[in-house]
Design a protein around this motif. Structure first.
Motif, PDB file in Angstrom:
ATOM      1  N   LEU A 199       0.860  -1.173   0.000  1.00  0.00           N
ATOM      2  CA  LEU A 199       0.000   0.000   0.000  1.00  0.00           C
ATOM      3  C   LEU A 199       0.900   1.228   0.000  1.00  0.00           C
ATOM      4  CD1 LEU A 199      -2.617  -0.995   2.742  1.00  0.00           C
ATOM      5  CD2 LEU A 199      -2.820  -1.223   0.260  1.00  0.00           C
ATOM      6  N   ILE A 200       0.633   2.141  -0.906  1.00  0.00           N
ATOM      7  CA  ILE A 200       1.406   3.382  -0.951  1.00  0.00           C
ATOM      8  C   ILE A 200       0.442   4.560  -0.983  1.00  0.00           C
ATOM      9  CG2 ILE A 200       3.414   2.359  -2.075  1.00  0.00           C
ATOM     10  CD1 ILE A 200       2.432   3.595  -4.700  1.00  0.00           C
ATOM     11  N   GLU A 201       0.871   5.679  -0.437  1.00  0.00           N
ATOM     12  CA  GLU A 201       0.071   6.893  -0.491  1.00  0.00           C
ATOM     13  C   GLU A 201       0.275   7.548  -1.843  1.00  0.00           C
ATOM     14  OE1 GLU A 201      -0.520   9.392   3.160  1.00  0.00           O
ATOM     15  OE2 GLU A 201       1.447   8.492   3.575  1.00  0.00           O
ATOM     16  N   SER A 202      -0.782   8.157  -2.341  1.00  0.00           N
ATOM     17  CA  SER A 202      -0.682   8.907  -3.589  1.00  0.00           C
ATOM     18  C   SER A 202      -1.589  10.118  -3.483  1.00  0.00           C
ATOM     19  CB  SER A 202      -1.091   8.031  -4.781  1.00  0.00           C
ATOM     20  OG  SER A 202      -2.455   7.684  -4.689  1.00  0.00           O
ATOM     21  N   GLY A 203      -1.487  10.993  -4.426  1.00  0.00           N
ATOM     22  CA  GLY A 203      -2.339  12.171  -4.446  1.00  0.00           C
ATOM     23  C   GLY A 203      -1.575  13.426  -4.085  1.00  0.00           C
ATOM     24  N   TRP A 204      -2.333  14.503  -3.975  1.00  0.00           N
ATOM     25  CA  TRP A 204      -1.738  15.828  -3.776  1.00  0.00           C
ATOM     26  C   TRP A 204      -0.899  15.943  -2.511  1.00  0.00           C
ATOM     27  CZ3 TRP A 204      -1.759  19.009  -7.696  1.00  0.00           C
ATOM     28  CH2 TRP A 204      -2.759  18.912  -8.647  1.00  0.00           C
ATOM     29  N   PHE A 205      -1.319  15.310  -1.429  1.00  0.00           N
ATOM     30  CA  PHE A 205      -0.665  15.535  -0.145  1.00  0.00           C
ATOM     31  C   PHE A 205       0.321  14.439   0.252  1.00  0.00           C
ATOM     32  CE2 PHE A 205      -4.901  17.549   0.081  1.00  0.00           C
ATOM     33  CZ  PHE A 205      -4.455  18.865   0.047  1.00  0.00           C
ATOM     34  N   ALA A 206       0.497  13.435  -0.579  1.00  0.00           N
ATOM     35  CA  ALA A 206       1.352  12.298  -0.229  1.00  0.00           C
ATOM     36  C   ALA A 206       2.803  12.721   0.000  1.00  0.00           C
ATOM     37  CB  ALA A 206       1.271  11.229  -1.301  1.00  0.00           C
ATOM     38  N   ALA A 207       3.266  13.725  -0.691  1.00  0.00           N
ATOM     39  CA  ALA A 207       4.664  14.149  -0.571  1.00  0.00           C
ATOM     40  C   ALA A 207       4.904  15.045   0.643  1.00  0.00           C
ATOM     41  CB  ALA A 207       5.115  14.869  -1.840  1.00  0.00           C
ATOM     42  N   LEU A 208       3.839  15.555   1.242  1.00  0.00           N
ATOM     43  CA  LEU A 208       3.996  16.427   2.398  1.00  0.00           C
ATOM     44  C   LEU A 208       4.218  15.629   3.675  1.00  0.00           C
ATOM     45  CD1 LEU A 208       1.098  18.985   1.816  1.00  0.00           C
ATOM     46  CD2 LEU A 208       3.530  19.329   1.380  1.00  0.00           C
ATOM     47  N   PRO A 209       5.015  16.153   4.592  1.00  0.00           N
ATOM     48  CA  PRO A 209       5.120  15.499   5.893  1.00  0.00           C
ATOM     49  C   PRO A 209       3.736  15.493   6.555  1.00  0.00           C
ATOM     50  CG  PRO A 209       6.736  17.267   5.679  1.00  0.00           C
ATOM     51  CD  PRO A 209       5.827  17.347   4.491  1.00  0.00           C
ATOM     52  N   PRO A 210       3.416  14.470   7.338  1.00  0.00           N
ATOM     53  CA  PRO A 210       2.081  14.376   7.950  1.00  0.00           C
ATOM     54  C   PRO A 210       1.649  15.637   8.703  1.00  0.00           C
ATOM     55  CG  PRO A 210       3.269  12.343   8.284  1.00  0.00           C
ATOM     56  CD  PRO A 210       4.241  13.309   7.657  1.00  0.00           C
ATOM     57  N   ARG A 211       2.577  16.322   9.364  1.00  0.00           N
ATOM     58  CA  ARG A 211       2.210  17.511  10.141  1.00  0.00           C
ATOM     59  C   ARG A 211       1.783  18.674   9.253  1.00  0.00           C
ATOM     60  NH1 ARG A 211       6.832  19.677   8.923  1.00  0.00           N
ATOM     61  NH2 ARG A 211       8.853  19.111   9.578  1.00  0.00           N
ATOM     62  N   ARG A 212       2.122  18.626   7.952  1.00  0.00           N
ATOM     63  CA  ARG A 212       1.776  19.732   7.041  1.00  0.00           C
ATOM     64  C   ARG A 212       0.551  19.429   6.187  1.00  0.00           C
ATOM     65  NH1 ARG A 212       5.804  22.332   3.696  1.00  0.00           N
ATOM     66  NH2 ARG A 212       4.099  23.802   3.598  1.00  0.00           N
ATOM     67  N   ARG A 213      -0.030  18.239   6.362  1.00  0.00           N
ATOM     68  CA  ARG A 213      -1.204  17.877   5.554  1.00  0.00           C
ATOM     69  C   ARG A 213      -2.452  18.530   6.136  1.00  0.00           C
ATOM     70  NH1 ARG A 213       0.102  11.466   4.654  1.00  0.00           N
ATOM     71  NH2 ARG A 213       2.161  11.834   3.788  1.00  0.00           N
TER      72      ARG A 213
END
Length: 58
Positions: free
Chosen positions: A43-57
């Protein structure tokens, strides 16, 4: 004779839905004596916010 399937991708809105489908897919394949390749299945994250660190989502 050994036959294999090609790769495929499924996208889900939530991680919980993806995890549920993965479990269901494993069970369904097992009913036919088949299995997913554990080293190639993930399972991998994808989409607009996947590249952001979790604290910045949002």
């Amino acid at each position: 004779m050994h036959a294999g399937a090609d790769d495929f991708v499924m996208r889900f809105e939530s991680k919980a839905d993806a995890q549920e489908m993965l479990l269901a897919l494993k069970a369904r394949l097992a009913s036919f004596g088949l299995m997913l390749h554990e080293d190639k299945t993930r399972l991998i994250e994808s989409g607009w916010f996947a590249a952001l660190p979790p604290r910045r989502r949002p």
